[in-house]
Design a protein around this motif. Structure first.
Motif, PDB file in Angstrom:
ATOM      1  N   HIS A  81      37.869 -18.782  20.335  1.00 41.85           N
ATOM      2  CA  HIS A  81      36.805 -17.833  20.012  1.00 41.85           C
ATOM      3  C   HIS A  81      36.195 -17.241  21.268  1.00 41.85           C
ATOM      4  CE1 HIS A  81      37.110 -19.117  15.886  1.00 41.85           C
ATOM      5  NE2 HIS A  81      36.832 -20.364  16.208  1.00 41.85           N
ATOM      6  N   GLU A  82      36.102 -18.058  22.344  1.00 38.54           N
ATOM      7  CA  GLU A  82      35.474 -17.583  23.567  1.00 38.54           C
ATOM      8  C   GLU A  82      35.969 -18.403  24.748  1.00 38.54           C
ATOM      9  OE1 GLU A  82      30.963 -16.958  25.398  1.00 38.54           O
ATOM     10  OE2 GLU A  82      31.215 -17.796  23.400  1.00 38.54           O
ATOM     11  N   VAL A  83      36.214 -17.722  25.880  1.00 40.18           N
ATOM     12  CA  VAL A  83      36.514 -18.415  27.129  1.00 40.18           C
ATOM     13  C   VAL A  83      35.182 -18.658  27.829  1.00 40.18           C
ATOM     14  CG1 VAL A  83      37.639 -18.253  29.378  1.00 40.18           C
ATOM     15  CG2 VAL A  83      38.812 -17.392  27.346  1.00 40.18           C
ATOM     16  N   LEU A  84      34.832 -19.924  28.024  1.00 37.67           N
ATOM     17  CA  LEU A  84      33.544 -20.290  28.614  1.00 37.67           C
ATOM     18  C   LEU A  84      33.606 -20.361  30.138  1.00 37.67           C
ATOM     19  CD1 LEU A  84      32.630 -23.117  26.085  1.00 37.67           C
ATOM     20  CD2 LEU A  84      31.878 -20.725  26.043  1.00 37.67           C
ATOM     21  N   ALA A  85      34.753 -20.753  30.669  1.00 37.72           N
ATOM     22  CA  ALA A  85      34.909 -20.868  32.121  1.00 37.72           C
ATOM     23  C   ALA A  85      36.387 -20.804  32.471  1.00 37.72           C
ATOM     24  CB  ALA A  85      34.307 -22.172  32.626  1.00 37.72           C
TER      25      ALA A  85
END
Length: 142
Positions: free
Chosen positions: A31-35
């Motif tokens: 859903h999302e790349v955080l780092a």
């Protein structure tokens, strides 16, 4: 809760980022790349690099005591350009073949097994080891 793993996974990427991965028979949608970060391995401690040094290192991890200073022989006349520079493919000095610095590329992603954001989602650390093109799942935070 955080759990550590070393499980090999399959990853499908989009725009050079993980988009989805398959772990233990289940597909996870990112859903999302955080780092994102890159870690270089201890390339200076590999046998290939150690073979470049001459002499003895008194303590482990100190590195080479001295480097070889043997001059590179000149290329034959037929392989020289007009100004004496060797042709690119003749007489070139090369480093040790097969140097693997164990570079790894990491992504911390929020992903879930469902298509809806937040449904059964968690945070996963995915690792790509460049030399072997192997993806592993290293950490799960849920």
């Amino acid at each position: 809760m955080t759990r550590l793993f070393t499980d090999v996974i399959q990853v499908r990427r989009r725009d050079d980022e993980p988009a989805e991965f398959l772990w233990r028979g289940r597909a996870y949608l990112v859903h999302e790349v955080l780092a994102h970060w890159v870690e270089a391995g201890r390339w200076w401690a590999t046998p290939a690099v150690a073979s470049l040094s001459t002499g003895d290192s008194s303590r482990p991890g100190d590195g080479p005591a001295s480097l070889s200073t043997t001059p590179i022989p000149s290329s034959p006349k037929w392989a020289q350009r007009a100004w004496g520079e060797p042709a690119p493919d003749v007489g070139a000095a090369t480093g040790p073949a097969g140097l693997d610095d164990a570079e790894q590329q990491w992504w911390r992603v929020e992903a879930g097994s469902g298509r809806v954001n937040g449904a059964g989602s968690g945070v996963y650390d995915l690792c790509l080891t460049w030399s072997t093109s192997t993806w592993t799942l290293a950490r799960v935070v849920d």
